[in-house]
Design an enzyme around this catalytic site. Structure first.
Site, PDB file in Angstrom:
ATOM      1  N   GLY A 115       6.261  30.169  36.688  1.00 12.22           N
ATOM      2  CA  GLY A 115       5.101  29.556  37.245  1.00 12.22           C
ATOM      3  C   GLY A 115       4.799  28.096  36.790  1.00 12.22           C
ATOM      4  N   CYS A 116       4.249  27.314  37.614  1.00  7.14           N
ATOM      5  CA  CYS A 116       3.863  25.925  37.459  1.00  7.14           C
ATOM      6  C   CYS A 116       3.248  25.541  35.995  1.00  7.14           C
ATOM      7  CB  CYS A 116       3.482  25.241  38.762  1.00  7.14           C
ATOM      8  SG  CYS A 116       1.859  25.855  39.561  1.00  7.14           S
ATOM      9  N   HIS A 117       2.011  25.988  36.312  1.00  9.73           N
ATOM     10  CA  HIS A 117       1.233  26.033  34.853  1.00  9.73           C
ATOM     11  C   HIS A 117       1.889  26.363  33.775  1.00  9.73           C
ATOM     12  CE1 HIS A 117      -2.216  24.133  36.957  1.00  9.73           C
ATOM     13  NE2 HIS A 117      -2.311  25.181  37.933  1.00  9.73           N
ATOM     14  N   ALA A 118       2.561  27.609  33.963  1.00  6.73           N
ATOM     15  CA  ALA A 118       3.063  28.355  32.622  1.00  6.73           C
ATOM     16  C   ALA A 118       4.386  27.427  32.163  1.00  6.73           C
ATOM     17  CB  ALA A 118       3.822  29.666  33.135  1.00  6.73           C
ATOM     18  N   THR A 119       5.063  26.744  33.157  1.00  3.14           N
ATOM     19  CA  THR A 119       6.102  25.704  32.951  1.00  3.14           C
ATOM     20  C   THR A 119       5.413  24.559  31.801  1.00  3.14           C
ATOM     21  OG1 THR A 119       7.543  26.193  34.753  1.00  3.14           O
ATOM     22  CG2 THR A 119       7.698  24.061  33.520  1.00  3.14           C
TER      23      THR A 119
END
Length: 301
Positions: A115-119
């Site tokens: 995921g983007c935030h997770a990245t």
């Protein structure tokens, strides 16, 4: 040698469109494009999936789970949804975590794109956990700023054609503290406590800035990240910026760790494109690895 055939299921969505754009001029792969009027025809979709060597799933979670049922076990799959990121039968598609992780991606037939935030969160926290700068029971607080393209077509339309006065200012969301990326953040970083996570969307198209703050010595932490991410797609800098703008890495597919602070307190930020390293760029990076191609081929940095 025949070119690998690539099919994108969900090619009309934000992530799908980005992947199509990036792969359309690649001469080392063949992009299979389903007619628009057949995109929801399961019989035709299954035919395209059967022909492909690798399938991208750019679909909502439930649709990705259903799509997997149409795909042969011998076909490689990259799922851009949240559906399989914490599934032990899938490999998490973040090659910079270790050489072992990269090898897993290379040999896998099922890769879950982060995921983007997770990245942003994982790029910061994983090295700290690996080298015990923080402990498993540490309660971390994280803020992550994103452009409105992260909300998909409906949010893009809202900002670009239906704009109301509240959209001119930053907006906090995920106010129940149960954002869908939290599961992968916690699992991949081996945390016992769910992070306190505040995502923010603002009035710009693309770009992401994820930040945590911890106690520690800045110079020691800079050295940790420089050593950890040596010879990867992630660069590390300290004290280079007076301000950090979340859209600074728009149109790029790599990620920068920015470190500020002093000898007691440190602010660590991940700067990247939510549509690049946070989505389509990472997906193509994983595709390159899975097909035995040069890892960064076709990526911007």
């Amino acid at each position: 040698m025949n070119k690998p055939k690539i099919y994108i299921d969900g090619q009309a969505g934000t992530t799908g469109l980005e992947i199509v754009k990036r792969l359309s001029n690649r001469e080392d792969i063949e992009l299979l494009k389903i007619p628009d009027d057949k995109r929801h025809d399961d019989v035709v979709r299954k035919e395209y999936m059967k022909e492909a060597d690798l399938v991208f799933l750019c679909l909502p979670d439930a649709a990705s789970i259903e799509a997997i049922k149409l795909i042969d076990d011998k076909t490689k799959v990259i799922d851009a949804s949240t559906a399989h990121r914490t599934n032990p039968d899938w490999v998490y598609g973040f090659s910079e975590l270790s050489n072992q992780q990269k090898q897993k991606i290379k040999s896998s037939y099922r890769v879950a794109n982060p995921g983007c935030h997770a990245t942003g969160f994982i790029s910061i926290v994983y090295p700290l956990m690996k080298h015990q700068f923080i402990q498993k029971d540490t309660l971390l607080s994280c803020t992550s700023l994103t452009g409105y393209s992260g909300g998909g077509k409906s949010m893009i339309a809202q900002y670009e054609t239906e704009k109301t006065s509240d959209l001119y200012a930053p907006r906090l969301y995920g106010l129940s503290l149960q954002h869908k990326h939290l599961k992968e953040m916690k699992q991949i970083c081996h945390l016992e406590k769910t992070p306190l996570f505040c995502p923010v969307v603002d009035d710009y198209y693309r770009g992401m800035l994820t930040t945590i703050m911890i106690e520690g010595n800045k110079e020691e932490i800079v050295q940790l990240y420089q050593d950890f991410y040596q010879d990867t797609f992630i660069e590390v800098t300290k004290d280079e910026e007076t301000y950090l703008s979340a859209n600074l890495y728009a149109q790029k597919d790599n990620l920068k760790i920015c470190i500020h602070g002093n000898d007691q307190q440190v602010m660590i930020s991940a700067l990247f494109d939510n549509l690049g390293k946070g989505a389509s760029g990472a997906a193509i990076q994983n595709m390159n690895l899975m097909l035995g191609l040069e890892e960064y081929k076709g990526l911007s940095y």
